[in-house]
Design a protein around this motif. Structure first.
Motif, PDB file in Angstrom:
ATOM      1  N   SER A  75       0.860  -1.184   0.000  1.00 54.13           N
ATOM      2  CA  SER A  75       0.000   0.000   0.000  1.00 54.13           C
ATOM      3  C   SER A  75       0.891   1.227   0.000  1.00 54.13           C
ATOM      4  CB  SER A  75      -0.871   0.008   1.258  1.00 54.13           C
ATOM      5  OG  SER A  75      -1.528   1.244   1.414  1.00 54.13           O
ATOM      6  N   ASP A  76       0.350   2.344  -0.478  1.00 56.53           N
ATOM      7  CA  ASP A  76       1.117   3.577  -0.349  1.00 56.53           C
ATOM      8  C   ASP A  76       1.231   3.979   1.119  1.00 56.53           C
ATOM      9  OD1 ASP A  76      -1.577   4.326  -0.165  1.00 56.53           O
ATOM     10  OD2 ASP A  76      -1.263   6.237  -1.176  1.00 56.53           O
ATOM     11  N   ALA A  77       0.376   3.412   1.978  1.00 54.33           N
ATOM     12  CA  ALA A  77       0.475   3.665   3.420  1.00 54.33           C
ATOM     13  C   ALA A  77       1.759   3.092   4.008  1.00 54.33           C
ATOM     14  CB  ALA A  77      -0.739   3.086   4.145  1.00 54.33           C
TER      15      ALA A  77
ATOM     16  N   GLU B 140       3.875   6.398   3.003  1.00 56.83           N
ATOM     17  CA  GLU B 140       3.282   7.706   3.288  1.00 56.83           C
ATOM     18  C   GLU B 140       2.607   7.661   4.650  1.00 56.83           C
ATOM     19  OE1 GLU B 140       3.213  10.562   1.435  1.00 56.83           O
ATOM     20  OE2 GLU B 140       4.450   9.636  -0.110  1.00 56.83           O
TER      21      GLU B 140
ATOM     22  N   TYR C  22      -0.397   8.562   6.940  1.00 58.62           N
ATOM     23  CA  TYR C  22      -1.799   8.976   6.898  1.00 58.62           C
ATOM     24  C   TYR C  22      -2.350   8.987   8.311  1.00 58.62           C
ATOM     25  CZ  TYR C  22      -1.596   8.078   1.877  1.00 58.62           C
ATOM     26  OH  TYR C  22      -1.265   8.095   0.543  1.00 58.62           O
ATOM     27  N   ARG C  23      -2.971  10.081   8.680  1.00 58.53           N
ATOM     28  CA  ARG C  23      -3.580  10.201  10.004  1.00 58.53           C
ATOM     29  C   ARG C  23      -4.554   9.039  10.229  1.00 58.53           C
ATOM     30  NH1 ARG C  23      -3.779  14.365  13.248  1.00 58.53           N
ATOM     31  NH2 ARG C  23      -3.157  15.822  11.620  1.00 58.53           N
TER      32      ARG C  23
ATOM     33  N   TRP D 221      -4.038   5.934  10.247  1.00 60.53           N
ATOM     34  CA  TRP D 221      -3.726   4.701   9.523  1.00 60.53           C
ATOM     35  C   TRP D 221      -2.387   4.118  10.001  1.00 60.53           C
ATOM     36  CZ3 TRP D 221      -6.063   2.609   4.834  1.00 60.53           C
ATOM     37  CH2 TRP D 221      -7.285   3.198   4.530  1.00 60.53           C
TER      38      TRP D 221
ATOM     39  N   GLY E  25      -0.444   1.175   8.112  1.00 58.69           N
ATOM     40  CA  GLY E  25       0.783   1.552   7.415  1.00 58.69           C
ATOM     41  C   GLY E  25       1.994   0.794   7.934  1.00 58.69           C
TER      42      GLY E  25
ATOM     43  N   GLU F 135     -12.952   6.663   4.713  1.00 62.73           N
ATOM     44  CA  GLU F 135     -13.182   7.961   4.067  1.00 62.73           C
ATOM     45  C   GLU F 135     -14.662   8.087   3.707  1.00 62.73           C
ATOM     46  OE1 GLU F 135     -10.786  10.157   3.742  1.00 62.73           O
ATOM     47  OE2 GLU F 135      -9.080   8.901   4.234  1.00 62.73           O
TER      48      GLU F 135
END
Length: 99
Positions: A6-8, A11, A13-14, A16, A20, A59
């Motif tokens: 995952s891009d998590a 990156e 992410y609040r 996550w 992540g 989301e």
């Protein structure tokens, strides 16, 4: 071996953090396995944003209608089995471009 990243993993992410961290761990374990077992093909793939229940729950105010469903991304993973590229981290977007 194909792992779903995952891009998590790369990156922040609040809210996550745990997700992540597990994806970053998968990336690292996959990279180490690829180095320790060079005879194996080890791919870890970031499928990108997808129209899933998990993302919809995370989301709730986002319109996900323009995102692909998982079954639209799965053939890109299968392309790895056909082409057998070098071990490494791939993205669905990059695999799509390799047509």
């Amino acid at each position: 071996m194909i792992g779903v990243s995952s891009d998590a993993a790369v990156e922040a992410y609040r809210a996550w953090g745990a997700y992540g961290a597990t994806k970053a761990a998968l990336d690292q374990l996959s990279a180490v396995l690829a180095v320790e077992e060079p005879g194996l093909r080890v791919w870890w793939v970031d499928p990108g944003g997808m129209r899933t229940e998990m993302l919809a729950a995370a989301e709730p105010h986002e319109d996900l209608s323009g995102m692909p469903a998982p079954e639209e991304i799965a053939p890109l993973f299968l392309r790895l089995l056909d082409r057998r590229p070098a071990s490494g981290r791939y993205t669905a977007a990059g695999l799509r471009e390799e047509r």
